[in-house]
Design a protein around this motif. Structure first.
Motif, PDB file in Angstrom:
ATOM      1  N   LEU A 137       1.049  -1.303  -0.006  1.00 49.99           N
ATOM      2  CA  LEU A 137      -0.112   0.076  -0.023  1.00 49.99           C
ATOM      3  C   LEU A 137       0.845   1.316   0.080  1.00 49.99           C
ATOM      4  CD1 LEU A 137      -3.048   1.133   0.486  1.00 49.99           C
ATOM      5  CD2 LEU A 137      -2.353   1.299   2.862  1.00 49.99           C
ATOM      6  N   TYR A 138       0.590   2.048  -1.042  1.00 50.14           N
ATOM      7  CA  TYR A 138       1.351   3.378  -0.935  1.00 50.14           C
ATOM      8  C   TYR A 138       0.649   4.591  -0.221  1.00 50.14           C
ATOM      9  CZ  TYR A 138       4.007   7.163  -3.229  1.00 50.14           C
ATOM     10  OH  TYR A 138       4.528   8.444  -3.308  1.00 50.14           O
ATOM     11  N   ASN A 139       0.974   5.068   0.621  1.00 48.45           N
ATOM     12  CA  ASN A 139       0.335   6.068   1.646  1.00 48.45           C
ATOM     13  C   ASN A 139       1.023   7.502   1.330  1.00 48.45           C
ATOM     14  OD1 ASN A 139      -1.589   7.236   3.354  1.00 48.45           O
ATOM     15  ND2 ASN A 139      -0.053   7.361   5.017  1.00 48.45           N
ATOM     16  N   ASN A 140       0.269   8.327   0.466  1.00 42.82           N
ATOM     17  CA  ASN A 140       0.961   9.712   0.334  1.00 42.82           C
ATOM     18  C   ASN A 140       0.065  10.680   0.221  1.00 42.82           C
ATOM     19  OD1 ASN A 140       2.307  11.836  -0.638  1.00 42.82           O
ATOM     20  ND2 ASN A 140       3.463  10.767  -2.101  1.00 42.82           N
ATOM     21  N   PRO A 141      -0.462  11.009   1.617  1.00 41.15           N
ATOM     22  CA  PRO A 141      -1.305  12.055   1.496  1.00 41.15           C
ATOM     23  C   PRO A 141      -1.153  13.590   1.123  1.00 41.15           C
ATOM     24  CG  PRO A 141      -0.322  11.566   3.838  1.00 41.15           C
ATOM     25  CD  PRO A 141       0.276  10.540   2.925  1.00 41.15           C
ATOM     26  N   ILE A 142       0.151  13.662   0.935  1.00 43.07           N
ATOM     27  CA  ILE A 142       0.520  15.035   0.393  1.00 43.07           C
ATOM     28  C   ILE A 142       0.148  14.994  -1.086  1.00 43.07           C
ATOM     29  CG2 ILE A 142       2.378  16.688   0.185  1.00 43.07           C
ATOM     30  CD1 ILE A 142       3.840  15.422   2.643  1.00 43.07           C
ATOM     31  N   ALA A 143       0.529  13.999  -1.609  1.00 41.84           N
ATOM     32  CA  ALA A 143       0.174  14.039  -3.071  1.00 41.84           C
ATOM     33  C   ALA A 143      -1.128  13.681  -3.681  1.00 41.84           C
ATOM     34  CB  ALA A 143       1.261  13.007  -3.939  1.00 41.84           C
ATOM     35  N   TYR A 144      -1.620  12.864  -2.853  1.00 44.87           N
ATOM     36  CA  TYR A 144      -2.797  12.106  -3.163  1.00 44.87           C
ATOM     37  C   TYR A 144      -3.995  12.437  -2.478  1.00 44.87           C
ATOM     38  CZ  TYR A 144      -0.001   9.318  -6.277  1.00 44.87           C
ATOM     39  OH  TYR A 144       1.178   9.221  -7.223  1.00 44.87           O
ATOM     40  N   ARG A 145      -3.932  13.256  -1.211  1.00 42.32           N
ATOM     41  CA  ARG A 145      -5.002  13.890  -0.543  1.00 42.32           C
ATOM     42  C   ARG A 145      -5.717  12.662   0.104  1.00 42.32           C
ATOM     43  NH1 ARG A 145      -8.905  16.248  -3.151  1.00 42.32           N
ATOM     44  NH2 ARG A 145      -8.173  15.287  -5.078  1.00 42.32           N
ATOM     45  N   THR A 146      -5.348  11.578   0.128  1.00 44.81           N
ATOM     46  CA  THR A 146      -5.894  10.465   0.895  1.00 44.81           C
ATOM     47  C   THR A 146      -4.787   9.931   2.015  1.00 44.81           C
ATOM     48  OG1 THR A 146      -7.313   9.661  -0.987  1.00 44.81           O
ATOM     49  CG2 THR A 146      -6.822   8.000   0.795  1.00 44.81           C
ATOM     50  N   ASP A 147      -5.265   9.877   3.257  1.00 40.02           N
ATOM     51  CA  ASP A 147      -4.234   9.452   3.957  1.00 40.02           C
ATOM     52  C   ASP A 147      -4.810   8.386   5.147  1.00 40.02           C
ATOM     53  OD1 ASP A 147      -2.277   9.394   6.035  1.00 40.02           O
ATOM     54  OD2 ASP A 147      -2.727  11.066   7.359  1.00 40.02           O
ATOM     55  N   PHE A 148      -4.055   7.078   4.814  1.00 39.88           N
ATOM     56  CA  PHE A 148      -4.094   5.795   5.365  1.00 39.88           C
ATOM     57  C   PHE A 148      -3.465   5.808   6.795  1.00 39.88           C
ATOM     58  CE2 PHE A 148      -4.618   4.782   0.788  1.00 39.88           C
ATOM     59  CZ  PHE A 148      -5.882   4.480   0.576  1.00 39.88           C
ATOM     60  N   VAL A 149      -4.308   6.121   7.645  1.00 34.70           N
ATOM     61  CA  VAL A 149      -3.587   6.252   9.076  1.00 34.70           C
ATOM     62  C   VAL A 149      -3.408   4.689   9.694  1.00 34.70           C
ATOM     63  CG1 VAL A 149      -4.747   8.448   9.419  1.00 34.70           C
ATOM     64  CG2 VAL A 149      -5.849   6.445  10.123  1.00 34.70           C
ATOM     65  N   PRO A 150      -2.621   4.654  10.697  1.00 40.54           N
ATOM     66  CA  PRO A 150      -2.110   3.257  10.849  1.00 40.54           C
ATOM     67  C   PRO A 150      -3.210   2.441  11.164  1.00 40.54           C
ATOM     68  CG  PRO A 150      -0.696   4.966  11.913  1.00 40.54           C
ATOM     69  CD  PRO A 150      -1.869   5.478  11.326  1.00 40.54           C
ATOM     70  N   GLU A 151      -4.456   2.930  11.825  1.00 37.99           N
ATOM     71  CA  GLU A 151      -5.725   1.992  12.388  1.00 37.99           C
ATOM     72  C   GLU A 151      -6.288   1.503  11.146  1.00 37.99           C
ATOM     73  OE1 GLU A 151      -4.439   4.667  15.552  1.00 37.99           O
ATOM     74  OE2 GLU A 151      -5.034   4.859  13.582  1.00 37.99           O
ATOM     75  N   ARG A 247      16.701  16.074  -0.987  1.00 38.29           N
ATOM     76  CA  ARG A 247      15.776  16.803  -0.821  1.00 38.29           C
ATOM     77  C   ARG A 247      14.963  17.390  -2.153  1.00 38.29           C
ATOM     78  NH1 ARG A 247      19.253  19.667   3.388  1.00 38.29           N
ATOM     79  NH2 ARG A 247      18.744  18.737   5.225  1.00 38.29           N
ATOM     80  N   LEU A 248      15.700  17.083  -3.101  1.00 39.86           N
ATOM     81  CA  LEU A 248      14.934  17.407  -4.468  1.00 39.86           C
ATOM     82  C   LEU A 248      13.757  16.521  -4.827  1.00 39.86           C
ATOM     83  CD1 LEU A 248      18.255  17.586  -6.690  1.00 39.86           C
ATOM     84  CD2 LEU A 248      17.065  19.641  -5.573  1.00 39.86           C
ATOM     85  N   ASP A 249      13.568  15.425  -3.901  1.00 40.35           N
ATOM     86  CA  ASP A 249      12.631  14.342  -3.988  1.00 40.35           C
ATOM     87  C   ASP A 249      11.337  14.928  -3.293  1.00 40.35           C
ATOM     88  OD1 ASP A 249      11.559  11.842  -4.735  1.00 40.35           O
ATOM     89  OD2 ASP A 249      11.622  11.403  -2.650  1.00 40.35           O
ATOM     90  N   THR A 250      11.643  16.042  -2.510  1.00 38.27           N
ATOM     91  CA  THR A 250      10.343  16.480  -1.880  1.00 38.27           C
ATOM     92  C   THR A 250       9.661  17.770  -2.143  1.00 38.27           C
ATOM     93  OG1 THR A 250      11.609  17.432  -0.286  1.00 38.27           O
ATOM     94  CG2 THR A 250      10.981  14.970   0.147  1.00 38.27           C
ATOM     95  N   VAL A 251       9.800  18.078  -3.514  1.00 43.12           N
ATOM     96  CA  VAL A 251       9.095  19.179  -3.884  1.00 43.12           C
ATOM     97  C   VAL A 251       8.209  19.231  -5.103  1.00 43.12           C
ATOM     98  CG1 VAL A 251      11.195  20.615  -2.964  1.00 43.12           C
ATOM     99  CG2 VAL A 251      11.286  19.987  -5.420  1.00 43.12           C
TER     100      VAL A 251
END
Length: 301
Positions: A137-151, A247-251
């Motif tokens: 599972l890919y959790n990337n709430p910054i890019a995809y606006r969906t956050d899969f929280v640990p629970e 850090r170039l990976d996060t902009v």
């Protein structure tokens, strides 16, 4: 293939190379994938954000997967990102990836539409259930606006036996500890942000879906091994050298930046697919300062 070795190590989120006419450069793609594996990477993740998957047609994606499966000849797994506008298309791509010979899947939430847990769970669950392949599972709430929280991740893990791993890109390294507290060793944890690799490993991550590895494969593998085997202190010197690049990976223009690094070190081209455009002017000059400084002080391998 057992759970642990499949996900443990450095796995490039491989870029998609384009020829001058805008078509996919399949010959270079195959060569680049082999270069990554020869440097010590354990698998390849195509069709991710860095792979410009949103600009690729369904046919493009399948052609890329065929090229990579053929190029690696079973020596390392091909683990494509599975993302689409609709659940039906994502399921179709997952099934096609299995037919082509991919060894696993990286499952994303849908493009564009983001909503509540009931709908997002139904989407990823449909994709994961569509094949027998091991899934991450890919959790990337910054890019995809969906956050899969640990629970929520724990709920998915309880219901889906072939969910084996999580790529965590929330930028909150505390998530690793939270997932471990809920699930123990049930899932493999992988870092998805380059400039959090040492911190992520310290918090229990055992793999790295990496971006700058496309330009610096040997250094990436070495950094991961130092962090894994000796902790932050052992990795400190190499990490300090690498961080300006990582850090170039996060902009927002991380794709253009990483491809520019690839071109500068002779491991690719900066060509991107529209709507992206190659960097120019002051923006490009500033990136080149970072890239050239790193090249001038590159550690001896």
């Amino acid at each position: 293939m057992s759970n642990a070795p499949f996900w443990r190590g450095v796995i490039p989120a491989i870029t998609t190379p384009f020829a001058a006419d805008g078509t996919i450069d399949h010959a270079f793609l195959a060569h680049h994938a082999r270069t990554m594996i020869q440097a010590g990477c354990i698998g390849i993740v195509p069709l991710g954000s860095l792979g410009e998957a949103a600009t690729l047609s369904f046919e493009d994606k399948c052609a890329i997967l065929r090229t990579l499966v053929e190029a690696l000849e079973g020596k390392a797994p091909v683990i494509p990102g599975i993302a689409a506008l609709s659940t039906d298309e994502a399921v179709r791509l997952a099934r096609e990836a299995e037919k082509i010979g991919c060894a696993g899947l990286m499952v994303l939430p849908p493009y564009v539409y983001s909503t509540d847990w009931r709908e997002m769970k139904a989407h990823v669950e449909a994709v994961i259930r569509a094949t027998s392949l091991p899934c991450m599972l890919y959790n990337n709430p910054i890019a995809y606006r969906t956050d899969f929280v640990p629970e929520q991740i724990a709920e998915l893990a309880a219901e889906l036996p072939n969910l084996q791993a999580v790529k965590e890109s929330s930028a909150d390294v505390r998530r690793f500890a939270a997932i471990r507290a809920l699930l123990g060793e049930r899932l493999e944890l992988l870092v998805g942000m380059d400039d959090a690799i040492v911190e992520g490993v310290a918090m229990g991550a055992t793999g790295w879906i990496a971006g700058l590895v496309n330009a610096y494969p040997h250094e990436s593998v070495r950094l991961f091994e130092l962090a894994r085997d000796g902790g932050a202190r052992a990795a400190q010197e190499l990490y300090a050298w690498f961080l300006p690049l990582l850090r170039l990976d996060t902009v927002p223009k991380f794709v253009q930046l990483i491809k520019l690094v690839q071109e500068q070190v002779g491991l690719g081209s900066e060509r991107v697919r529209a709507p992206r455009m190659a960097l120019e002017g002051a923006e490009r000059a500033a990136a080149l300062v970072v890239i050239e400084r790193a090249a001038a002080t590159r550690p001896v391998r």
